[in-house]
Design a protein around this motif. Sequence first.
Motif, PDB file in Angstrom:
ATOM      1  N   GLU A  29     -39.366 -11.357 -20.752  1.00  0.00           N
ATOM      2  CA  GLU A  29     -39.227 -12.703 -20.176  1.00  0.00           C
ATOM      3  C   GLU A  29     -37.865 -12.972 -19.541  1.00  0.00           C
ATOM      4  O   GLU A  29     -37.699 -13.946 -18.814  1.00  0.00           O
ATOM      5  CB  GLU A  29     -39.616 -13.789 -21.182  1.00  0.00           C
ATOM      6  CG  GLU A  29     -38.744 -13.866 -22.400  1.00  0.00           C
ATOM      7  CD  GLU A  29     -39.247 -14.946 -23.353  1.00  0.00           C
ATOM      8  OE1 GLU A  29     -38.394 -15.702 -23.858  1.00  0.00           O
ATOM      9  OE2 GLU A  29     -40.466 -15.013 -23.568  1.00  0.00           O
ATOM     10  N   GLN A  41     -39.916 -28.572 -14.803  1.00  0.00           N
ATOM     11  CA  GLN A  41     -41.315 -28.924 -15.003  1.00  0.00           C
ATOM     12  C   GLN A  41     -41.624 -30.269 -14.327  1.00  0.00           C
ATOM     13  O   GLN A  41     -40.747 -31.120 -14.209  1.00  0.00           O
ATOM     14  CB  GLN A  41     -41.624 -28.997 -16.501  1.00  0.00           C
ATOM     15  CG  GLN A  41     -43.098 -28.824 -16.766  1.00  0.00           C
ATOM     16  CD  GLN A  41     -43.408 -28.576 -18.226  1.00  0.00           C
ATOM     17  OE1 GLN A  41     -42.538 -28.714 -19.072  1.00  0.00           O
ATOM     18  NE2 GLN A  41     -44.648 -28.235 -18.518  1.00  0.00           N
ATOM     19  N   LEU A  87     -43.891 -14.996 -11.965  1.00  0.00           N
ATOM     20  CA  LEU A  87     -45.117 -14.765 -12.735  1.00  0.00           C
ATOM     21  C   LEU A  87     -44.915 -13.575 -13.673  1.00  0.00           C
ATOM     22  O   LEU A  87     -45.376 -13.589 -14.810  1.00  0.00           O
ATOM     23  CB  LEU A  87     -46.311 -14.536 -11.802  1.00  0.00           C
ATOM     24  CG  LEU A  87     -46.693 -15.722 -10.907  1.00  0.00           C
ATOM     25  CD1 LEU A  87     -47.908 -15.369 -10.040  1.00  0.00           C
ATOM     26  CD2 LEU A  87     -46.977 -16.983 -11.727  1.00  0.00           C
ATOM     27  N   GLY A  92     -43.527 -14.215 -16.926  1.00  0.00           N
ATOM     28  CA  GLY A  92     -44.419 -14.950 -17.812  1.00  0.00           C
ATOM     29  C   GLY A  92     -44.512 -16.448 -17.566  1.00  0.00           C
ATOM     30  O   GLY A  92     -45.079 -17.180 -18.385  1.00  0.00           O
ATOM     31  N   LEU A  93     -43.966 -16.936 -16.456  1.00  0.00           N
ATOM     32  CA  LEU A  93     -44.055 -18.376 -16.219  1.00  0.00           C
ATOM     33  C   LEU A  93     -45.470 -18.752 -15.802  1.00  0.00           C
ATOM     34  O   LEU A  93     -46.063 -18.090 -14.958  1.00  0.00           O
ATOM     35  CB  LEU A  93     -43.095 -18.810 -15.098  1.00  0.00           C
ATOM     36  CG  LEU A  93     -41.600 -18.677 -15.326  1.00  0.00           C
ATOM     37  CD1 LEU A  93     -40.844 -19.458 -14.263  1.00  0.00           C
ATOM     38  CD2 LEU A  93     -41.203 -19.172 -16.700  1.00  0.00           C
ATOM     39  N   PRO A  94     -45.997 -19.830 -16.366  1.00  0.00           N
ATOM     40  CA  PRO A  94     -47.274 -20.336 -15.861  1.00  0.00           C
ATOM     41  C   PRO A  94     -47.087 -20.819 -14.414  1.00  0.00           C
ATOM     42  O   PRO A  94     -45.974 -21.214 -14.040  1.00  0.00           O
ATOM     43  CB  PRO A  94     -47.592 -21.522 -16.779  1.00  0.00           C
ATOM     44  CG  PRO A  94     -46.583 -21.509 -17.861  1.00  0.00           C
ATOM     45  CD  PRO A  94     -45.439 -20.649 -17.435  1.00  0.00           C
ATOM     46  N   HIS A  95     -48.160 -20.784 -13.634  1.00  0.00           N
ATOM     47  CA  HIS A  95     -48.083 -21.182 -12.220  1.00  0.00           C
ATOM     48  C   HIS A  95     -47.358 -22.498 -12.001  1.00  0.00           C
ATOM     49  O   HIS A  95     -46.500 -22.612 -11.146  1.00  0.00           O
ATOM     50  CB  HIS A  95     -49.496 -21.284 -11.615  1.00  0.00           C
ATOM     51  CG  HIS A  95     -50.018 -19.971 -11.150  1.00  0.00           C
ATOM     52  ND1 HIS A  95     -50.263 -19.682  -9.839  1.00  0.00           N
ATOM     53  CD2 HIS A  95     -50.323 -18.856 -11.852  1.00  0.00           C
ATOM     54  CE1 HIS A  95     -50.709 -18.438  -9.739  1.00  0.00           C
ATOM     55  NE2 HIS A  95     -50.762 -17.920 -10.940  1.00  0.00           N
ATOM     56  N   GLU A  96     -47.717 -23.515 -12.793  1.00  0.00           N
ATOM     57  CA  GLU A  96     -47.181 -24.851 -12.491  1.00  0.00           C
ATOM     58  C   GLU A  96     -45.675 -24.921 -12.757  1.00  0.00           C
ATOM     59  O   GLU A  96     -44.967 -25.680 -12.107  1.00  0.00           O
ATOM     60  CB  GLU A  96     -47.959 -25.957 -13.215  1.00  0.00           C
ATOM     61  CG  GLU A  96     -47.751 -26.073 -14.714  1.00  0.00           C
ATOM     62  CD  GLU A  96     -48.671 -25.177 -15.532  1.00  0.00           C
ATOM     63  OE1 GLU A  96     -49.295 -24.244 -14.972  1.00  0.00           O
ATOM     64  OE2 GLU A  96     -48.771 -25.396 -16.758  1.00  0.00           O
ATOM     65  N   SER A 155     -45.891 -27.514 -21.872  1.00  0.00           N
ATOM     66  CA  SER A 155     -45.904 -26.067 -22.145  1.00  0.00           C
ATOM     67  C   SER A 155     -44.479 -25.648 -22.487  1.00  0.00           C
ATOM     68  O   SER A 155     -43.530 -26.353 -22.195  1.00  0.00           O
ATOM     69  CB  SER A 155     -46.447 -25.272 -20.957  1.00  0.00           C
ATOM     70  OG  SER A 155     -46.630 -26.052 -19.834  1.00  0.00           O
TER      71      SER A 155
END
Length: 399
Positions: free
Chosen positions: A125, A302, A338, A341-345, A396
């Motif tokens: 990460e 975020q 990505l 490990g980051l989520p798309h949003e 998240s």
Amino acid sequence: MTRQIYLDNAATTAMVPEAVEAMLPFFTKAYGNPSSLYELGQSAKSALTDARERVAHHLNANPADIYFTGGGTESDNWALKATMEAYASKGKHLITSSIEHHAIMHTAEWLEKQGYEVTKLPVDEQGLVSPADLKAALRPDTTLVSIIMANNEIGTIQPISELAAIAHAGGALFHTDAVQALTHIPVDVQALGVDMLSASGHKFHGPKGVGLLYIRKGLKTKSFIHGGAQERKRRAGTENVPGIIGLVAALDWSMERFDERATHALALRDHLIERVLAEVEHVRLNGDRLLRLPNNANFSFQFVEGESLLLTLEQKGILASSGSACASGSLDPSHVLLAIGLPHEIAHGSLRLSLGEETTLDDIDYTVEAIKGVVTMLRAMSPLYEDFLQGKKPISAVH
Ligand SMILES: *Cc1c(COP(=O)(O)O)cnc(C)c1O
């Protein structure tokens, strides 16, 4: 006039006047073709010889192992395509990572279509490739391993000498894309133990469209551009003499100031990171906190759209970069974000700030204040943030 704060030095840099001045005579006075035998050509040739020696000195390489190219992208294409072809009888397996620059990533994808096999190593990460993963991925038919030295988006610095040693122990060659690394962290081809290394002039205050590839002596790489006998018959075409002279002058300039540049960038970068993490909510720093380029900061905010953040910062005179591949016309988040490990949003709300020698503490403080204001404003307009505030949506994991 609005103030302009250029924090996108990973995209390109301004040329230093010393480099521009060094180039000028080669356009109108010393314009000879280095292949011509008369004095005008031979003086251009000796300028090239001198340039090659100076580059070699900075990389701790042999001058005969330095090849000038048309930029970082060409160097990366050459390293991968020509080496895989030259050693195809040994094997057609290439190992690279999931956080390479497009110049490596898309070249590897092209090679796959030509019948080569590509393994993309994952990263953790922080964006680090694991030496154990490389060891496990090596096979008897692995010809080449190519791992980016310092990532252009998140700034993470890989353990290149360790990875190169593992590749060699497994019988494979090793290339690194050092385009972001050179002049920011030590780049010594002997200490790193690499077989090939790419760099590009415009990332260290030189001109665009000129770069270099280090190819260790004895390596069986093929000619990349066919034609005349330039660059020891490996890269044909009349040499870009002014460009090469500019690249070398910029490299000299940057290396002479190596320590002070790194100290300056590091202090400002850490101030920037500390302030943003302390003063903005729901933000994370992307990339390793310590094993990172001295001039790179990359955040994800975020409930914020990276594109909107960029455009609003631009109105305040701040030029930066986001984590979306908008240049390609898509709004897909970057493969690097990505891969860590980051989520798309969350990847969508990313911002890369890359500092330069001219960046001041006041620029950084102004930028932090601007980010705080813009993030607050954009969140106030975000339905997702509204849902979050009303407890409808759990947050998240960030931070
Ligand atoms: C900019 C960059 C390149 C491409 O170099 P150009 O000279 O622009 O073609 C390749 N790799 C990395 C890591 C870069 O940052």
